[in-house]
Motif scaffolding. Structure first.
Motif, PDB file in Angstrom:
ATOM      1  N   MET A  99       0.822  -1.212   0.000  1.00  0.00           N
ATOM      2  CA  MET A  99       0.000   0.000   0.000  1.00  0.00           C
ATOM      3  C   MET A  99       0.860   1.268   0.000  1.00  0.00           C
ATOM      4  O   MET A  99       0.352   2.370  -0.203  1.00  0.00           O
ATOM      5  N   GLY A 100       2.144   1.101   0.330  1.00  0.00           N
ATOM      6  CA  GLY A 100       3.030   2.266   0.417  1.00  0.00           C
ATOM      7  C   GLY A 100       2.702   3.150   1.610  1.00  0.00           C
ATOM      8  O   GLY A 100       2.812   4.379   1.530  1.00  0.00           O
ATOM      9  N   VAL A 101       2.260   2.531   2.718  1.00  0.00           N
ATOM     10  CA  VAL A 101       1.947   3.305   3.929  1.00  0.00           C
ATOM     11  C   VAL A 101       2.713   2.716   5.114  1.00  0.00           C
ATOM     12  O   VAL A 101       3.128   1.565   5.083  1.00  0.00           O
ATOM     13  N   LYS A 102       2.889   3.545   6.163  1.00  0.00           N
ATOM     14  CA  LYS A 102       3.511   3.034   7.374  1.00  0.00           C
ATOM     15  C   LYS A 102       2.545   3.280   8.531  1.00  0.00           C
ATOM     16  O   LYS A 102       2.241   4.419   8.869  1.00  0.00           O
ATOM     17  N   LEU A 103       2.054   2.187   9.098  1.00  0.00           N
ATOM     18  CA  LEU A 103       1.140   2.285  10.226  1.00  0.00           C
ATOM     19  C   LEU A 103       1.936   2.110  11.514  1.00  0.00           C
ATOM     20  O   LEU A 103       3.142   1.837  11.467  1.00  0.00           O
ATOM     21  N   THR A 104       1.286   2.232  12.655  1.00  0.00           N
ATOM     22  CA  THR A 104       1.969   1.951  13.923  1.00  0.00           C
ATOM     23  C   THR A 104       1.758   0.487  14.273  1.00  0.00           C
ATOM     24  O   THR A 104       0.627   0.050  14.517  1.00  0.00           O
ATOM     25  N   ASN A 105       2.851  -0.282  14.242  1.00  0.00           N
ATOM     26  CA  ASN A 105       2.753  -1.736  14.479  1.00  0.00           C
ATOM     27  C   ASN A 105       2.960  -2.041  15.953  1.00  0.00           C
ATOM     28  O   ASN A 105       3.924  -1.584  16.560  1.00  0.00           O
TER      29      ASN A 105
END
Ligand code: ASP
Length: 340
Positions: free
Chosen positions: A190-196
């Motif tokens: 998706m080309g996104v960075k979430l908080t893992n």
């Protein structure tokens, strides 16, 4: 007098019989090594089945399901021990260092292959430090959201995470866990960075998703189907190329634009390196028997879990698959830049 003579003869014959018996036993003992005797008696106490994630999660559930019939087949109890942490690598290290006496067995999923690319240096070698009993089952995954997350489908989810970025939280079971692999492949595509957010297993992660403490989780179908069906979680897509019969209304991620997105969680059973072959053979026979139990079959089928074909349920079936999977996932993981 005759009576006395007879008695003496009988005594001597008895002594000869006893001493020849002792000689015979000693001779046989010379050929039967201690380990052979141990194998003959195996199993004479309970067997520990190590699970690399928290109790109540998908790996734990599959292990507990097969532990009982395996124990029945072996005539001893098979006790499940959860050794949590570091995406399964703590348990793998422990098993690699355990005594090769057949009393420690191990159920792990494809993390046995992917950890190789996720960690710079593992304290064990998946291709050198274990014996292989056989493959067990393949489990699909579903991308889930908490009930109150605003997006109602994958398209809306896409817009939502693009708008909110790292404000969106995604649970996983640590580096080496398939939930982490699935989540990070998803973010990479998706080309996104979430908080893992790492947990000790997706059992506790799912509890937090149900409680609304975390937004997203990519989890196996083992526990999740009932929650999807009764709307307690949102299902945005399966990680299979075909829709799952138990939840036919949930589209695949592949058909919603993430072409070729496929994570099928295969499982294998192992022991530490050096367990004698006769014990491995008995373990393999017990595993096969357990997987053919009607109750086990039914429960796995209900969760859309596929029991593997007989050729995969073998030591070579597992070893060759593990080798191929290490080679398959290494480049994919490096290309996806995991871990970030
Ligand atoms: N299968 C793991 C568990 O049982 C989690 C994972 O690999 O993501 O918790």
């Amino acid at each position: 007098m005759d009576l006395h003579k007879n008695k003496m003869e009988t005594k001597m014959k008895f002594k000869k019989f006893v001493s020849s018996g002792i000689v015979a036993a000693l001779t046989a003992g010379a050929f039967l090594s201690t380990s052979a005797l141990a194998q003959k008696a195996w199993p004479n106490k309970s067997i520990t089945l190590v699970v690399p994630f928290a109790a109540g999660g998908p790996t734990d559930s599959v292990a507990r399901l097969i532990a009982v019939p395996m124990g029945q087949a072996l005539g001893q109890t098979v006790v499940v021990e959860n050794v949590n942490g570091a995406g399964g690598t703590i348990a793998s290290t422990k098993v690699a260092r355990a005594a090769p006496d057949g009393y420690t067995i191990y159920l792990h999923h494809m993390g046995m292959a992917t950890a190789n690319a996720l960690y710079d240096k593992l304290p064990y070698d998946p291709m050198q430090d274990f014996e292989y009993i056989g493959q067990v089952a393949d489990v699909p995954m579903v991308l889930l959201g908490k009930k109150d997350l605003p997006p109602n489908n994958f398209k809306e989810l896409e817009a939502y995470i693009r708008a909110n970025g790292s404000k969106v939280t995604m649970a996983n079971a640590g580096p080496g866990a398939v939930s982490q692999l699935c989540g990070l492949l998803f973010q990479s595509r998706m080309g996104v960075k979430l908080t893992n957010i790492p947990y000790k297993g997706t059992g506790p992660a799912l509890t937090d998703l149900l409680g609304g403490q975390v937004d997203l989780l990519c989890d196996q179908t083992t526990q999740t189907i009932p929650y999807i069906k009764d709307g307690r979680v949102k299902a945005y897509g399966t990680t299979t190329l075909k829709r799952l019969p138990a939840i036919p209304n949930v589209p695949t991620l592949d058909e919603q634009g993430l072409k070729g997105f496929e994570v099928k969680v295969w499982h294998g059973m192992y022991t530490p390196k050096g367990v004698p072959k006769p014990i491995l053979d008995k373990l393999n026979a017990a595993l096969k028997k357990a997987l053919n139990t009607p109750d086990v079959k039914k429960r796995l089928e209900d969760a859309n879990i596929d029991i593997v074909s007989p050729d995969k349920m073998t030591p070579n079936g597992l070893k060759n698959h593990l080798d191929a999977e290490i080679n398959k996932w290494g480049p994919i993981i490096r290309k996806a830049n995991i871990p970030d």
